[in-house]
Enzyme design. Sequence first.
Site, PDB file in Angstrom:
ATOM      1  N   CYS A 119      -5.096  10.657  21.684  1.00 25.50           N
ATOM      2  CA  CYS A 119      -5.050   9.631  22.728  1.00 25.50           C
ATOM      3  C   CYS A 119      -3.898   9.885  23.692  1.00 25.50           C
ATOM      4  CB  CYS A 119      -4.985   8.231  22.120  1.00 25.50           C
ATOM      5  SG  CYS A 119      -5.319   6.925  23.322  1.00 25.50           S
ATOM      6  N   ASP A 188      -0.542   0.986  18.298  1.00 25.00           N
ATOM      7  CA  ASP A 188      -0.847  -0.294  18.949  1.00 25.00           C
ATOM      8  C   ASP A 188      -0.287  -1.431  18.120  1.00 25.00           C
ATOM      9  OD1 ASP A 188      -3.131   1.582  20.081  1.00 25.00           O
ATOM     10  OD2 ASP A 188      -2.754  -0.078  21.454  1.00 25.00           O
TER      11      ASP A 188
HETATM   12  C1  RUB Z   1      -3.903   3.598  23.671  1.00 23.32           C
HETATM   13  C2  RUB Z   1      -3.429   4.010  22.322  1.00 23.32           C
HETATM   14  C3  RUB Z   1      -2.014   4.510  22.236  1.00 23.32           C
HETATM   15  C4  RUB Z   1      -1.100   3.334  21.869  1.00 23.32           C
HETATM   16  C5  RUB Z   1       0.369   3.698  21.991  1.00 23.32           C
HETATM   17  O1  RUB Z   1      -5.141   2.912  23.632  1.00 23.32           O
HETATM   18  O2  RUB Z   1      -4.093   3.880  21.321  1.00 23.32           O
HETATM   19  O3  RUB Z   1      -1.887   5.489  21.241  1.00 23.32           O
HETATM   20  O4  RUB Z   1      -1.358   2.233  22.703  1.00 23.32           O
HETATM   21  O5  RUB Z   1       0.675   3.981  23.333  1.00 23.32           O
HETATM   22  P1  RUB Z   1      -5.799   2.387  25.001  1.00 23.32           P
HETATM   23  P2  RUB Z   1       2.177   3.760  23.883  1.00 23.32           P
HETATM   24  O6  RUB Z   1      -5.898   3.559  25.915  1.00 23.32           O
HETATM   25  O7  RUB Z   1      -7.131   1.863  24.553  1.00 23.32           O
HETATM   26  O8  RUB Z   1      -4.910   1.288  25.535  1.00 23.32           O
HETATM   27  O9  RUB Z   1       3.041   4.640  23.046  1.00 23.32           O
HETATM   28  O10 RUB Z   1       2.104   4.183  25.309  1.00 23.32           O
HETATM   29  O11 RUB Z   1       2.502   2.317  23.708  1.00 23.32           O
END
Ligand code: RUB
Length: 311
Positions: A119, A188
Amino acid sequence: MDLLTAAEKIRSMEIRGASRIAKFAAEVMKEHALKVRENFDEEMLRASQILLNTRPTAVSLFNAINYIMRYRGESIEEKRESLVNRAEEFISWVESAQRRIAEIGEKRIKDGSKILTHCNSSTAIAVIKKVHEVGKRIEVFATESRPRWQGHITAKQLREVGIEVTLIVDSAVRHVISEVDCVLVGADTITANGALVNKIGTSQVALCAKEARVPFMVAAETFKFSPKTLFGDLVQIEERSAEEVAPKELLELGVKVRNPAFDVTPRSYIDVIITEIGAIPPEMAYFVIKERLGYTGITEEELRIDTRHYD
Ligand code: RUB
């Protein structure tokens, strides 16, 4: 920007990723507070509800709003000032935590490492960029992250600073895992028992990593830890639309589609969680929630009162 436009930006994923969503919500709450002329408490409660109803899984949004809504004051001006201060505090927490996580995480990744990420996590990317900045030679495998292709964003962000990146399809993880030195992903939500909720597919990556004895690391600020899970609440896994996955022709034939956006990785698959207060084992999640997030001695009832408008 008005509240409904802001909420739509989160729902449509124009603003996405747990940290960005939380920071954006704090900015929106602050902006909204500056506009409210009367019924401050009711109006801010309404704004909280609208923002919380956008995406259900990332607890960072809940923690941001909960932090900001603990404003104090008698007059509307006092309340506004307190809320604005808290929103700004939260925003600087997001920024400073990510910097600190990058410094701590950098030390866990050796020169010459091949890192696999899934991701697009701004926090995991901050660590990877730091490793590159201090002069270690690294390579990154980035999964596509179907169905929304966040892996393309990751590949672009890393390539732009000169990091070697190889894009792979999600199902190629097991094939390449033997070439990988560590996995690094974002979060998340982290539950009270140390489980990780992150982009769909993360748990399959963790399974492959465990089987291949490749360390699986998580980069997560402490506002990704979920107080609600202390009292048994399950994390709601967002299900998104079928159209994100299947073409119209298939849907018209009556093919059913499931599109869960996140999954749960049990703590036994996680080697370390890199937070701004240190590199900790997942078993420490309970203490992070109690001590760091300030839920010391709080009863379930108090938490419900504190957050009654968010459920
Ligand atoms: C994004 C996702 C990321 C986490 C952490 O999902 O799963 O790994 O949110 O990101 P989506 P960060 O694209 O569905 O929002 O480290 O930027 O908080």
